[in-house]
Scaffold this active site. Structure first.
Site, PDB file in Angstrom:
ATOM      1  N   ASN B 153      -0.656 -10.267   6.857  1.00 50.16           N
ATOM      2  CA  ASN B 153      -0.078  -8.931   7.007  1.00 50.16           C
ATOM      3  C   ASN B 153      -0.944  -7.823   6.423  1.00 50.16           C
ATOM      4  O   ASN B 153      -0.974  -6.723   6.950  1.00 50.16           O
ATOM      5  CB  ASN B 153       1.325  -8.886   6.412  1.00 50.16           C
ATOM      6  N   CYS B 327       0.263   1.725  -7.435  1.00 50.15           N
ATOM      7  CA  CYS B 327       1.218   2.815  -7.513  1.00 50.15           C
ATOM      8  C   CYS B 327       2.200   2.821  -6.355  1.00 50.15           C
ATOM      9  O   CYS B 327       3.209   3.493  -6.394  1.00 50.15           O
ATOM     10  CB  CYS B 327       0.486   4.147  -7.566  1.00 50.15           C
TER      11      CYS B 327
END
Lengths: 137, 403
Positions: B153, B327
């Site tokens: 993915n 993040c």
């Protein structure tokens, strides 16, 4: 996660990007964070030795939008303050001003650390006692 | 061209309007329960489900009886792993999988380890690929299942599935593949690839969310999995629950469209992807992550050194992509897939994944090239690391503060 308008403003129009001549005695440099953690901030101040007032401040930051905004805001706040006043800047004031969410509080901590390191660098260069820099991390 | 541009098709794809059209009558008109055997409402629903089963089976070279409907690939992966573990407990308890698998596989394995399974996690090379010999070496007399993802993915790299399948067949070990990203994008044939169990889902191939399937081989060998939901014994006793008829009709239509259009679409997308990739790799200090040759046609993953991924995404707010940056996740850890390649954390933080799709246009790709290149430049101008790099300072020589 949506960013606050103030973060977007500082990210889009960062204040005081740049580099000061670190070989000058009047310039203090703080470099905090680490590349592998995803944020590095470099904050510099130029102090008038007569008055102790910070006359210029510059930053460069590798990091997310909140890290960039925190350091941009810090340079804005530093200018015109005396070194002693600058030491009073608390990371939570940055959190409030930029409306940082809890996962981004570390960006403000990093900015506060950068301020303290820059001031300490200036003090050491000018024969003053080094400060006790307690790491927040 | 409309903004924002969607280049995150590995996360999900828009439902094709032709799929939506096929689904609509099954909301209100043909709303029956496919398990209702005694009236025309049920018959109509059952007829639609069996037609969809044929459409789905045709895409992967299976028999329609081998399709077990689920809620999506996460459930299919859980059913395959946990179901095999329970069903074949007498044969052994050793599983082999790979460190770059999706969390639905890795976390299901962790769960099984707590119940007494032994799991070998193979590592991949710096190009993201596994070597079939690694699997041969890891096999033991009590190995029950090998689970290797078809197309990754994050990177798009395609594992040597056919070779792995052949090895498993030869050794009498079951072979499961999470083919969520591959089915509908490249030819997948469960017979030629010697696949015993395969997870896939509609929403990655222009079908609706909330419906997926587990292919379970019926012959040579006949594979069974223990049901993980108790109930009415639907889907040959392997997955209880009223069938999502509307979703299944959409899934079937999506598979049919992919089967008919895949060859041309793959050519179109790989040309666009290559255009994007080649242009972005001309940006100084940018690096391609993952093997370039064995890849899904629509994916590229690039690191822009000295720029942080989330900061970069904010700078390209008109383009929807993903980053391996910490993040972007709650964990503050950069992508474990990129780390598995042996990439420095720093490069993992600097990565963007572009996932092109059926509705991506060349105009959008041209816009993206310009926008990303400009944002990288802008952020490097404010990156202390870039400045140091330009001054010839080795970043590894610096004592960074812990944090």
């Amino acid at each position: 996660m949506a960013y606050s308008d103030k973060v977007i403003d500082h990210y889009t129009n960062p204040r005081n990007i740049g580099t000061l001549d670190k070989s000058k005695n009047t310039v203090g440099t703080g470099l905090v964070g680490a590349p592998e953690c995803g944020d590095v901030m470099r904050l510099q101040i130029e102090v008038n030795p007569e008055t102790g007032v910070i006359e210029d401040a510059k930053f460069k930051t590798f990091g997310c939008g909140s890290a960039i905004a925190s350091s941009s805001l810090a340079t804005e706040w530093l200018k015109g303050k005396t070194v002693d006043q600058a030491l009073e800047i608390d990371n939570m004031e940055i959190v409030e001003e930029l409306a940082l969410p809890p996962v981004k509080i570390h960006c403000s901590v990093l900015a506060e650390d950068a301020i303290r390191q820059a001031i300490n660098d200036y003090r050491v260069k000018n024969g003053m006692e080094p400060m006790e820099l307690e790491s927040h991390h | 061209m409309n903004l924002p541009i969607y280049l995150d098709n590995n996360a999900t794809t828009p439902t094709d309007p032709r799929v939506v059209e096929a689904m609509i009558p099954y909301f209100t008109e043909f709303f029956g329960n496919a398990a209702s055997r005694n009236h025309p409402f049920g018959w109509k629903a059952e007829e639609a489900v069996s037609y969809a089963r044929e459409q789905i089976a045709a895409l992967i070279g299976a028999n329609e009886k081998e399709i077990i409907f689920t809620s999506g690939a996460t459930e299919s992966n859980n059913l395959a792993l946990k179901g095999v573990y329970e069903m074949y407990a007498a044969k052994g308890n050793h599983f082999i999988t790979v460190s770059t698998e999706h969390k639905a596989i890795l976390d299901a394995c962790k769960h099984l380890e707590k119940q007494g399974a032994e799991v070998t996690y193979l590592s991949v090379g710096e190009d993201g690929l596994l070597n079939v010999e690694q699997i041969a070496e890891a096999m033991k007399p009590d190995t029950v299942l090998v689970s290797v993802m078809y197309g990754n993915n994050e990177l798009g790299v395609i594992q040597p599935i056919r070779e792995i399948g052949a090895l498993c067949k030869e050794r009498g070990v079951l072979f499961h593949t999470d083919a969520t990203q591959a089915v509908g994008k490249i030819p997948v044939d469960v017979m030629a690839d010697h696949i015993d169990l395969m997870s896939f889902t509609a929403h990655k191939m222009y079908g609706p969310k909330g419906v997926g399937a587990l292919y379970v081989r019926r012959k040579n060998p006949r594979v069974k999995v223990t049901a993980q939901l108790d109930g009415g014994g639907h889907e040959r006793g392997m997955r209880s629950g009223t069938l999502n008829v509307t979703g299944i009709v959409g899934f079937g239509k999506a598979c049919e469209l992919c089967r008919l259009e895949m060859a041309d679409e793959a050519k179109r997308l790989s040309a666009l992807r290559d255009k994007l990739e080649n242009a972005l790799l001309t940006v100084e200090e940018s690096y391609l992550n993952g093997n370039k040759a064995n890849r899904l046609p629509h994916t590229t993953n690039i690191s822009f050194k000295y720029v942080e991924g989330e900061g970069l995404m904010m700078g390209i707010k008109d383009i929807a992509v993903s980053s391996g940056s910490a993040c972007t996740s709650a964990s503050l850890e950069p992508s474990y897939v990129l780390k598995s390649l042996g990439l420095d954390d720093e490069l993992a933080h600097s990565s963007l994944r572009f996932g092109l799709g059926r509705f991506t246009t060349e105009e959008e790709i041209d816009f993206t090239i310009k926008c990303v290149s400009d944002a990288v430049q802008r952020l490097r101008d404010m990156s202390p690391l870039w400045e140091m790099f330009k001054e010839g300072i080795d970043l590894k020589s610096i004592q960074w503060s812990e944090h």
